[in-house]
Design an enzyme around this catalytic site. Sequence first.
Site, PDB file in Angstrom:
ATOM      1  N   CYS A   2       0.826  -1.210   0.000  1.00 24.90           N
ATOM      2  CA  CYS A   2       0.000   0.000   0.000  1.00 24.90           C
ATOM      3  C   CYS A   2       0.861   1.262   0.000  1.00 24.90           C
ATOM      4  CB  CYS A   2      -0.878   0.034   1.233  1.00 24.90           C
ATOM      5  SG  CYS A   2      -1.894  -1.409   1.451  1.00 24.90           S
ATOM      6  N   ARG A  27       5.149  -0.115  -6.104  1.00 23.25           N
ATOM      7  CA  ARG A  27       5.099  -0.928  -4.892  1.00 23.25           C
ATOM      8  C   ARG A  27       4.095  -2.074  -5.009  1.00 23.25           C
ATOM      9  NH1 ARG A  27       7.404   1.897  -0.426  1.00 23.25           N
ATOM     10  NH2 ARG A  27       6.281   0.575   0.998  1.00 23.25           N
ATOM     11  N   TRP A  76      -3.285  -2.559  -1.349  1.00 24.16           N
ATOM     12  CA  TRP A  76      -2.973  -3.968  -1.645  1.00 24.16           C
ATOM     13  C   TRP A  76      -3.857  -4.774  -0.700  1.00 24.16           C
ATOM     14  CZ3 TRP A  76       0.599  -6.842  -4.600  1.00 24.16           C
ATOM     15  CH2 TRP A  76       0.818  -8.153  -4.173  1.00 24.16           C
ATOM     16  N   ASN A 102      -1.825   2.154   5.955  1.00 23.57           N
ATOM     17  CA  ASN A 102      -0.977   1.023   5.561  1.00 23.57           C
ATOM     18  C   ASN A 102      -0.760   0.178   6.807  1.00 23.57           C
ATOM     19  OD1 ASN A 102      -0.709   2.218   3.103  1.00 23.57           O
ATOM     20  ND2 ASN A 102       1.458   2.724   3.307  1.00 23.57           N
ATOM     21  N   GLY A 103      -0.735  -1.133   6.642  1.00 24.93           N
ATOM     22  CA  GLY A 103      -0.523  -2.007   7.800  1.00 24.93           C
ATOM     23  C   GLY A 103      -1.752  -2.846   8.051  1.00 24.93           C
ATOM     24  N   GLU A 483      18.938 -17.531  -7.245  1.00 28.06           N
ATOM     25  CA  GLU A 483      18.478 -16.184  -7.578  1.00 28.06           C
ATOM     26  C   GLU A 483      18.016 -16.128  -9.046  1.00 28.06           C
ATOM     27  OE1 GLU A 483      17.455 -13.662  -6.262  1.00 28.06           O
ATOM     28  OE2 GLU A 483      17.637 -12.099  -7.753  1.00 28.06           O
ATOM     29  N   LYS A 487      14.347 -15.064 -10.355  1.00 29.11           N
ATOM     30  CA  LYS A 487      14.150 -13.987 -11.338  1.00 29.11           C
ATOM     31  C   LYS A 487      13.244 -14.461 -12.458  1.00 29.11           C
ATOM     32  CE  LYS A 487      15.001 -11.415  -9.708  1.00 29.11           C
ATOM     33  NZ  LYS A 487      15.372 -10.839  -8.452  1.00 29.11           N
ATOM     34  N   GLU A 490       9.562 -14.958 -11.234  1.00 28.38           N
ATOM     35  CA  GLU A 490       8.872 -13.713 -10.894  1.00 28.38           C
ATOM     36  C   GLU A 490       8.411 -12.972 -12.134  1.00 28.38           C
ATOM     37  OE1 GLU A 490      10.406 -11.402  -7.107  1.00 28.38           O
ATOM     38  OE2 GLU A 490      12.026 -11.742  -8.490  1.00 28.38           O
ATOM     39  N   HIS A 506      20.476 -37.378  -6.526  1.00 28.76           N
ATOM     40  CA  HIS A 506      19.638 -37.758  -5.381  1.00 28.76           C
ATOM     41  C   HIS A 506      18.159 -37.472  -5.641  1.00 28.76           C
ATOM     42  CE1 HIS A 506      23.222 -38.650  -3.150  1.00 28.76           C
ATOM     43  NE2 HIS A 506      23.696 -37.442  -3.419  1.00 28.76           N
ATOM     44  N   LYS A 601       6.555  -4.540  -4.307  1.00 30.63           N
ATOM     45  CA  LYS A 601       7.974  -4.227  -4.129  1.00 30.63           C
ATOM     46  C   LYS A 601       8.395  -4.373  -2.676  1.00 30.63           C
ATOM     47  CE  LYS A 601      12.002  -2.814  -5.501  1.00 30.63           C
ATOM     48  NZ  LYS A 601      12.840  -3.878  -6.088  1.00 30.63           N
TER      49      LYS A 601
HETATM   50  C1  AGP Z   1      12.952  -9.641  -5.554  1.00 31.76           C
HETATM   51  O1  AGP Z   1      12.994  -9.762  -6.941  1.00 31.76           O
HETATM   52  C2  AGP Z   1      11.655  -9.917  -4.952  1.00 31.76           C
HETATM   53  N1  AGP Z   1      10.627  -9.105  -5.463  1.00 31.76           N
HETATM   54  C3  AGP Z   1      11.581 -10.218  -3.462  1.00 31.76           C
HETATM   55  O2  AGP Z   1      12.024 -11.525  -3.313  1.00 31.76           O
HETATM   56  C4  AGP Z   1      12.359  -9.316  -2.492  1.00 31.76           C
HETATM   57  O3  AGP Z   1      13.731  -9.498  -2.658  1.00 31.76           O
HETATM   58  C5  AGP Z   1      11.940  -9.618  -1.057  1.00 31.76           C
HETATM   59  O4  AGP Z   1      10.581  -9.365  -0.886  1.00 31.76           O
HETATM   60  C6  AGP Z   1      12.744  -8.849  -0.026  1.00 31.76           C
HETATM   61  O5  AGP Z   1      12.637  -7.467  -0.189  1.00 31.76           O
HETATM   62  P1  AGP Z   1      13.643  -6.480   0.502  1.00 31.76           P
HETATM   63  O6  AGP Z   1      14.986  -6.727  -0.058  1.00 31.76           O
HETATM   64  O7  AGP Z   1      13.116  -5.116   0.216  1.00 31.76           O
HETATM   65  O8  AGP Z   1      13.616  -6.791   1.979  1.00 31.76           O
END
Ligand code: AGP
Length: 606
Positions: A2, A27, A76, A102-103, A483, A487, A490, A506, A601
């Site tokens: 949010c 966000r 959100w 927010n929250g 990672e 990527k 996502e 395994h 985000k």
């Molecule tokens: C990254 O591509 C992601 N969107 C997500 O995994 C992100 O890294 C995670 O939510 C942690 O966010 P931060 O680094 O702002 O704490």
Amino acid sequence: MCGIVGYIGKRDVAPLLLEGLQRLEYRGYDSAGIAIHAGGKATGLKMVKAKGRVRDLEAKVPARFKGTTGIAHTRWATHGAPSDENAHPHMSGDDKVAVVHNGIIDNASDLRAKLSADGVEFLSETDTEVLTHLVARAQADTLEEKVREALRHVEGTYGIAVLHADFDDRIVVARNGSPVVLGIGEKEMFVASDVAALVSHTRQVVTLDDGEMATIKADDYRTYTTEGSRTTASPTTVEWEAESYDMGGHDTYMHKEIFEQPDAVDRVLRGRIDDRFSTVHLGGLNLDAHDARRVRRVKILGCGTSYHAGMIGAQMIEELARIPADAEPASEFRYRNPVVDPDTLYIAVSQSGETYDVLAAVQELKRKGARVLGVVNVVGSAIAREADAGVYVHAGPEVCVVSTKCFTNTTVAFGLLALHLGRIRDLSVSDGKRIIAGLRKLPGQISEILKQEDEIKKIAKGYAEARSMLFIGRVRGYPVAREASLKLKEVSYIHAEAYPASELKHGPLALIEPALPTVAIVPDDDLLEKNRAALEEIKARSGKILAVAHQEQEKADQTIVVPKNEDELDPILMGIPLQLLAYHTALALGRDIDKPRNLAKSVTVE
Ligand code: AGP
């Protein structure tokens, strides 16, 4: 997640708030809304809300929606589905009070039941609406007291902004676990949950602490605790400029941020290298040689991409400083009642500095007396403030939901930290020099990798039809594989799984067939032959292989060759072509690259 924006001054408020909301779109959100003082206490407040994008809200704002004070929000969904009714602001039945929040209010259902029993009619399913009614029913004389009275009833996290028709010269805001930043202009004041919404108007900001409230007027602000005692919050200058939030000629933020990496890495290194002692200076670390020598373990905590950067960091610290180190998802750590050891150095990693699971882990650690460092990108963010000390990663603002440059800069920051700890302990001067030379090569080597974009784009087209992909790596290559797999998932929505290459036989070998491509991380280090053996095993089962390696791999169908650095620093570079692979695969599939579905985000709720 949010986002909150507010303004009080002399300018027409609706366009300003809509622009602020657009700046917060990155966000992640599902609906938006805006409430303004329509002028004069008698007219009350006016409000427009819309499910969907900010542009959908903009289309609904009538021409005569005029005023100079207002609040706005991108939501959100947590309590109740995305809809016009559930979008914020939430207004009291008499149109006098509007709240954006927010929250999460944890005791919302109890409060809702009590208010309903008292005859309050609810128009939404949200937890926030409870707060609106509490403010509206508060008996106090001032808006500040009304908000304070309402907050006494709620348990949970909030960043709120409140408008009241009877108090048209002010907006009252409060923070507990969700960021609130005031922006100070010339005879105008802004409020937001993220500086991104403010920097095109002012770079002078005041960040509220948890348990703090503020009253903002056009030419003044004052801060105080939720109990009412005055606090002194001095303004600071945001170092990121408004232009750093623009697309800068790229089609997407993800593309821009991938290509910013040489400069970003240059920034994280700048001013930190000490050639005289073959070490680095990390100003905010607050860890003298004596303390550093007493560290027996390092535990790194983060979520998602930051956790993966932490895995790479743990290996670097173990290799260069010879301190046992490991990384764990903060989201898991905080729920398993971990043993907190006084000789362990805890490190919280976060791009945003606002991720709730990481923040909660830091707070739990501090409560138990642990020493916590932050490795954070956003200056002044909650985790940076909560940690005892830390290292900023200086990646600049990262707007795309999918993290790229911040991941890379975080791994470089860990390289610096590992070198620093190593040189205090047993890392020799010559090894220190070797690592420094390697760090200095990184920006140029990243530029070399980025020049391969056209070839990687061609390779990506070949993978766009895949239903699933396997990513493998061994030891230093394993976090890179993890990672890269995250990527791809996502941004392209292709299922991907990462495995240590050593674990293939395994279990995962059962999956290998022509339709399941494997991406293998194959550095030229002491495990090269072992990695080649894994490629043989996959090839023998007709699996298709893309290798990321320091030299062409005979068993691979295609190899992306990356420049060799020092063994310990190679993981920093090997993921970069795979960011481009994920990007171009998603592009070929027509995905919404900067805002992948269901993702936000900053994950500021549990
Ligand atoms: C990254 O591509 C992601 N969107 C997500 O995994 C992100 O890294 C995670 O939510 C942690 O966010 P931060 O680094 O702002 O704490």
